[in-house]
Write a protein that holds these residues in place. Structure first.
Motif, PDB file in Angstrom:
ATOM      1  N   LEU A  61      12.091 -32.371   0.919  1.00  0.00           N
ATOM      2  CA  LEU A  61      12.852 -32.539   2.149  1.00  0.00           C
ATOM      3  C   LEU A  61      14.011 -33.499   1.943  1.00  0.00           C
ATOM      4  O   LEU A  61      15.143 -33.239   2.372  1.00  0.00           O
ATOM      5  CB  LEU A  61      11.942 -33.051   3.263  1.00  0.00           C
ATOM      6  N   LEU A  62      13.756 -34.614   1.269  1.00  0.00           N
ATOM      7  CA  LEU A  62      14.818 -35.588   1.020  1.00  0.00           C
ATOM      8  C   LEU A  62      15.905 -35.011   0.128  1.00  0.00           C
ATOM      9  O   LEU A  62      17.080 -35.352   0.265  1.00  0.00           O
ATOM     10  CB  LEU A  62      14.229 -36.853   0.387  1.00  0.00           C
ATOM     11  N   ALA A  63      15.518 -34.115  -0.773  1.00  0.00           N
ATOM     12  CA  ALA A  63      16.508 -33.501  -1.663  1.00  0.00           C
ATOM     13  C   ALA A  63      17.503 -32.641  -0.886  1.00  0.00           C
ATOM     14  O   ALA A  63      18.609 -32.385  -1.360  1.00  0.00           O
ATOM     15  CB  ALA A  63      15.814 -32.669  -2.733  1.00  0.00           C
ATOM     16  N   GLU A  64      17.131 -32.202   0.337  1.00  0.00           N
ATOM     17  CA  GLU A  64      18.052 -31.428   1.153  1.00  0.00           C
ATOM     18  C   GLU A  64      19.236 -32.260   1.640  1.00  0.00           C
ATOM     19  O   GLU A  64      20.205 -31.725   2.177  1.00  0.00           O
ATOM     20  CB  GLU A  64      17.318 -30.825   2.354  1.00  0.00           C
ATOM     21  N   LEU A  65      19.153 -33.566   1.465  1.00  0.00           N
ATOM     22  CA  LEU A  65      20.263 -34.441   1.834  1.00  0.00           C
ATOM     23  C   LEU A  65      21.297 -34.534   0.721  1.00  0.00           C
ATOM     24  O   LEU A  65      22.156 -35.416   0.739  1.00  0.00           O
ATOM     25  CB  LEU A  65      19.730 -35.842   2.164  1.00  0.00           C
ATOM     26  N   ASP A  66      21.193 -33.629  -0.262  1.00  0.00           N
ATOM     27  CA  ASP A  66      22.120 -33.601  -1.413  1.00  0.00           C
ATOM     28  C   ASP A  66      22.008 -34.877  -2.254  1.00  0.00           C
ATOM     29  O   ASP A  66      22.972 -35.302  -2.877  1.00  0.00           O
ATOM     30  CB  ASP A  66      23.574 -33.404  -0.953  1.00  0.00           C
ATOM     31  N   LEU A  67      20.814 -35.471  -2.252  1.00  0.00           N
ATOM     32  CA  LEU A  67      20.576 -36.605  -3.150  1.00  0.00           C
ATOM     33  C   LEU A  67      20.314 -36.102  -4.562  1.00  0.00           C
ATOM     34  O   LEU A  67      20.593 -36.783  -5.538  1.00  0.00           O
ATOM     35  CB  LEU A  67      19.397 -37.436  -2.641  1.00  0.00           C
ATOM     36  N   GLY A  68      19.713 -34.911  -4.631  1.00  0.00           N
ATOM     37  CA  GLY A  68      19.552 -34.179  -5.870  1.00  0.00           C
ATOM     38  C   GLY A  68      19.125 -34.989  -7.061  1.00  0.00           C
ATOM     39  O   GLY A  68      18.053 -35.591  -7.100  1.00  0.00           O
ATOM     40  N   THR A  69      19.999 -35.027  -8.062  1.00  0.00           N
ATOM     41  CA  THR A  69      19.678 -35.630  -9.351  1.00  0.00           C
ATOM     42  C   THR A  69      19.316 -37.096  -9.223  1.00  0.00           C
ATOM     43  O   THR A  69      18.369 -37.572  -9.864  1.00  0.00           O
ATOM     44  CB  THR A  69      20.865 -35.473 -10.316  1.00  0.00           C
ATOM     45  N   ASP A  70      20.041 -37.836  -8.376  1.00  0.00           N
ATOM     46  CA  ASP A  70      19.771 -39.269  -8.229  1.00  0.00           C
ATOM     47  C   ASP A  70      18.368 -39.522  -7.716  1.00  0.00           C
ATOM     48  O   ASP A  70      17.668 -40.426  -8.184  1.00  0.00           O
ATOM     49  CB  ASP A  70      20.788 -39.909  -7.281  1.00  0.00           C
ATOM     50  N   LEU A  71      17.940 -38.721  -6.747  1.00  0.00           N
ATOM     51  CA  LEU A  71      16.601 -38.901  -6.194  1.00  0.00           C
ATOM     52  C   LEU A  71      15.528 -38.566  -7.210  1.00  0.00           C
ATOM     53  O   LEU A  71      14.597 -39.341  -7.445  1.00  0.00           O
ATOM     54  CB  LEU A  71      16.438 -38.029  -4.948  1.00  0.00           C
ATOM     55  N   LEU A  72      15.653 -37.416  -7.841  1.00  0.00           N
ATOM     56  CA  LEU A  72      14.625 -36.997  -8.795  1.00  0.00           C
ATOM     57  C   LEU A  72      14.579 -37.917 -10.012  1.00  0.00           C
ATOM     58  O   LEU A  72      13.522 -38.157 -10.578  1.00  0.00           O
ATOM     59  CB  LEU A  72      14.884 -35.553  -9.222  1.00  0.00           C
ATOM     60  N   ALA A  73      15.727 -38.442 -10.408  1.00  0.00           N
ATOM     61  CA  ALA A  73      15.756 -39.334 -11.566  1.00  0.00           C
ATOM     62  C   ALA A  73      15.068 -40.662 -11.286  1.00  0.00           C
ATOM     63  O   ALA A  73      14.658 -41.359 -12.219  1.00  0.00           O
ATOM     64  CB  ALA A  73      17.203 -39.581 -11.997  1.00  0.00           C
ATOM     65  N   SER A  74      14.931 -41.012 -10.012  1.00  0.00           N
ATOM     66  CA  SER A  74      14.334 -42.301  -9.665  1.00  0.00           C
ATOM     67  C   SER A  74      12.852 -42.193  -9.348  1.00  0.00           C
ATOM     68  O   SER A  74      12.243 -43.164  -8.918  1.00  0.00           O
ATOM     69  CB  SER A  74      15.066 -42.906  -8.461  1.00  0.00           C
ATOM     70  N   THR A  75      12.252 -41.006  -9.526  1.00  0.00           N
ATOM     71  CA  THR A  75      10.843 -40.828  -9.206  1.00  0.00           C
ATOM     72  C   THR A  75      10.004 -40.703 -10.472  1.00  0.00           C
ATOM     73  O   THR A  75      10.484 -40.319 -11.532  1.00  0.00           O
ATOM     74  CB  THR A  75      10.621 -39.569  -8.349  1.00  0.00           C
ATOM     75  N   GLU A  76       8.741 -41.041 -10.322  1.00  0.00           N
ATOM     76  CA  GLU A  76       7.749 -40.916 -11.394  1.00  0.00           C
ATOM     77  C   GLU A  76       6.613 -40.045 -10.876  1.00  0.00           C
ATOM     78  O   GLU A  76       6.016 -40.335  -9.834  1.00  0.00           O
ATOM     79  CB  GLU A  76       7.193 -42.290 -11.767  1.00  0.00           C
ATOM     80  N   PRO A  77       6.305 -38.922 -11.535  1.00  0.00           N
ATOM     81  CA  PRO A  77       5.190 -38.096 -11.054  1.00  0.00           C
ATOM     82  C   PRO A  77       3.866 -38.835 -11.166  1.00  0.00           C
ATOM     83  O   PRO A  77       3.602 -39.521 -12.152  1.00  0.00           O
ATOM     84  CB  PRO A  77       5.231 -36.879 -11.983  1.00  0.00           C
ATOM     85  N   VAL A  78       3.052 -38.718 -10.126  1.00  0.00           N
ATOM     86  CA  VAL A  78       1.711 -39.303 -10.139  1.00  0.00           C
ATOM     87  C   VAL A  78       0.751 -38.221 -10.600  1.00  0.00           C
ATOM     88  O   VAL A  78       0.418 -37.303  -9.853  1.00  0.00           O
ATOM     89  CB  VAL A  78       1.322 -39.829  -8.743  1.00  0.00           C
ATOM     90  N   ARG A  79       0.315 -38.326 -11.843  1.00  0.00           N
ATOM     91  CA  ARG A  79      -0.519 -37.295 -12.453  1.00  0.00           C
ATOM     92  C   ARG A  79      -2.013 -37.530 -12.226  1.00  0.00           C
ATOM     93  O   ARG A  79      -2.800 -36.602 -12.253  1.00  0.00           O
ATOM     94  CB  ARG A  79      -0.251 -37.228 -13.962  1.00  0.00           C
ATOM     95  N   ARG A  80      -2.391 -38.799 -12.025  1.00  0.00           N
ATOM     96  CA  ARG A  80      -3.815 -39.138 -11.937  1.00  0.00           C
ATOM     97  C   ARG A  80      -4.038 -40.152 -10.813  1.00  0.00           C
ATOM     98  O   ARG A  80      -3.198 -41.008 -10.566  1.00  0.00           O
ATOM     99  CB  ARG A  80      -4.308 -39.738 -13.262  1.00  0.00           C
ATOM    100  N   TRP A  81      -5.207 -40.041 -10.194  1.00  0.00           N
ATOM    101  CA  TRP A  81      -5.621 -41.011  -9.163  1.00  0.00           C
ATOM    102  C   TRP A  81      -7.096 -41.291  -9.414  1.00  0.00           C
ATOM    103  O   TRP A  81      -7.939 -40.414  -9.274  1.00  0.00           O
ATOM    104  CB  TRP A  81      -5.411 -40.438  -7.770  1.00  0.00           C
ATOM    105  N   HIS A  82      -7.419 -42.524  -9.819  1.00  0.00           N
ATOM    106  CA  HIS A  82      -8.783 -42.885 -10.200  1.00  0.00           C
ATOM    107  C   HIS A  82      -9.437 -43.722  -9.109  1.00  0.00           C
ATOM    108  O   HIS A  82      -8.888 -44.735  -8.676  1.00  0.00           O
ATOM    109  CB  HIS A  82      -8.780 -43.666 -11.520  1.00  0.00           C
ATOM    110  N   LEU A  83     -10.624 -43.308  -8.685  1.00  0.00           N
ATOM    111  CA  LEU A  83     -11.395 -44.026  -7.685  1.00  0.00           C
ATOM    112  C   LEU A  83     -12.654 -44.574  -8.349  1.00  0.00           C
ATOM    113  O   LEU A  83     -13.566 -43.820  -8.683  1.00  0.00           O
ATOM    114  CB  LEU A  83     -11.772 -43.086  -6.530  1.00  0.00           C
ATOM    115  N   HIS A  84     -12.704 -45.886  -8.556  1.00  0.00           N
ATOM    116  CA  HIS A  84     -13.859 -46.545  -9.191  1.00  0.00           C
ATOM    117  C   HIS A  84     -14.758 -47.090  -8.085  1.00  0.00           C
ATOM    118  O   HIS A  84     -14.364 -47.970  -7.324  1.00  0.00           O
ATOM    119  CB  HIS A  84     -13.404 -47.681 -10.100  1.00  0.00           C
ATOM    120  N   ARG A  85     -15.998 -46.597  -8.016  1.00  0.00           N
ATOM    121  CA  ARG A  85     -16.939 -47.003  -6.978  1.00  0.00           C
ATOM    122  C   ARG A  85     -18.281 -47.293  -7.621  1.00  0.00           C
ATOM    123  O   ARG A  85     -19.016 -46.371  -7.997  1.00  0.00           O
ATOM    124  CB  ARG A  85     -17.063 -45.895  -5.931  1.00  0.00           C
ATOM    125  N   GLY A  86     -18.601 -48.567  -7.776  1.00  0.00           N
ATOM    126  CA  GLY A  86     -19.877 -48.921  -8.382  1.00  0.00           C
ATOM    127  C   GLY A  86     -20.000 -48.333  -9.777  1.00  0.00           C
ATOM    128  O   GLY A  86     -19.160 -48.551 -10.641  1.00  0.00           O
TER     129      GLY A  86
END
Length: 385
Positions: A61-86
């Motif tokens: 949605l934010l990319a529709e503001l023509d932020l394009g390359t600048d926006l995507l270049a500033s992001t890091e994909p979140v590949r993993r989410w670890h939940l440690h419980r006991g």
């Protein structure tokens, strides 16, 4: 439909004031400007710093503001989410096909990019409204410098303690019985692309995904607790060390013993289902009934901004547009709330009821997003999922 596609409509003379210069407010103003309006954003100062995690459709949605390359270049994909419980570790991960459920970016950098999409003179820093009065066709706003201006619409994007909501809707805020702390370490915590959560009986510690040296801690805050609003920061760190013993767990960082408390606050949430009234609308955490600790809060704020801009630049009257916006976003929030309430966390869990509820909801939503089971998406953003 032309407004939803980003084309200016006949309603390009609507004067809109956005109160709040964080993600929700700037995104609202940017989408309004993209659709042909010239909104004004007022903010008392800079918003919070640090990284922000966005559900990937929000980035589209934010990319529709023509932020394009600048926006995507500033992001890091979140590949993993670890939940440690006991003794248990739940590792959520995404398929390596380039479609990541979440991305992370620097909050300050995102604000800078959004500001470039505002109209010239559209951002007024250190400008605070102090009075809001209805007129026959809008609202008159008086600012702290004595200047009064008339607007067709006032948007509250000023957080859970929203001045706009208190002025025109209701207070509707309650404390949730938990404290939220910001901690700083001497070393980087975690690895890029990974969010790690440690769940102990007295708190939930979260760090990542940008490899920064900051972490977030949620603890219970009940009568007699040493983790209330007036706690000694050293007591917080000591309790954390007892609560989330990391010695026997393979983590994504080194020792967590050298942590310093930067600040803490009692967590508050909006206990109301009113999104709009007359010529006033709320976006982001000013309207959100879901707890602020859930990972989708910033993403829902972007959706709010997108939908409100589409409605306000359509052909409907202002009041009709506000009712349509409220109906659509209220339904979106209820659908997420139902998902989080029905997909409860398996197994027993210690801690206060509020902390347990947070964990159950976080786990339910995270599982859904990583499995690509996206719940009840509004038609206006469905194409981005």
């Amino acid at each position: 439909m032309s407004a939803q596609a980003g084309q200016p409509s006949a309603t390009t003379d609507r004067q809109v004031l956005v109160v709040g210069g964080g993600l929700a407010g700037l995104a609202t103003a940017a989408f309004l400007h993209r659709n042909g309006l010239s909104p004004v954003v007022v903010t008392a100062g800079e918003a919070a710093v640090g990284d922000v995690v966005l559900w990937s459709p929000a980035v589209s949605l934010l990319a529709e503001l023509d932020l394009g390359t600048d926006l995507l270049a500033s992001t890091e994909p979140v590949r993993r989410w670890h939940l440690h419980r006991g003794e248990t570790t739940e590792r959520l991960s995404s398929a390596h096909d380039g479609r990541w459920p979440f991305v992370a970016t620097d909050r300050g950098r995102l604000r800078e990019l959004l500001r470039t999409r505002l109209p010239t003179g559209g951002l007024r820093l250190s400008k605070t409204p102090r009075r809001l009065d209805p007129t026959d066709s809008g609202l008159r706003v008086e600012f702290d410098d004595g200047v009064s201006e008339r607007f067709d619409v006032v948007v509250g994007a000023d957080g859970v303690d929203s001045w706009v909501r208190r002025s025109r809707l209701d207070d509707g805020v309650r404390e949730r019985g938990v404290m939220r702390w910001t901690l700083r370490a001497d070393e980087e915590l975690g690895t890029p692309g990974t969010v790690t959560e440690l769940w102990g009986p007295d708190g939930t510690l979260t760090y990542g995904p940008l490899g920064s040296n900051r972490a977030r801690l949620v603890t219970q805050a009940v009568g007699g607790s040493d983790l209330g609003p007036d706690s000694d920061p050293e007591a917080v760190v000591e309790r954390l060390a007892r609560s989330v013993d990391t010695a026997d767990r393979p983590l994504d960082c080194g020792s967590l013993t050298e942590l310093t408390v930067v600040g803490g606050r009692a967590d508050r949430t909006v206990d109301s289902d009113r999104w709009a009234a007359g010529y006033t609308a709320l976006v982001g955490s000013a309207a959100r009934s879901l707890p602020s600790g859930l990972s989708v809060g910033p993403s829902l704020a972007v959706e709010d901004a997108y939908v409100l801009a589409a409605e306000l630049t359509g052909e409907a009257s202002t009041t009709a547009a506000m009712r349509r916006y409220a109906h659509r976003r209220r339904g979106r929030g209820r659908a997420l709330d139902r998902l989080a309430s029905t997909d409860a966390l398996s197994g027993s869990d210690e801690g206060s009821e509020a902390v347990r509820a947070d964990r159950a909801r976080r786990a339910a939503l995270l599982r859904s997003f990583f499995a690509r089971r996206v719940p009840a998406v509004s038609a206006d953003v469905e194409e981005h999922l």
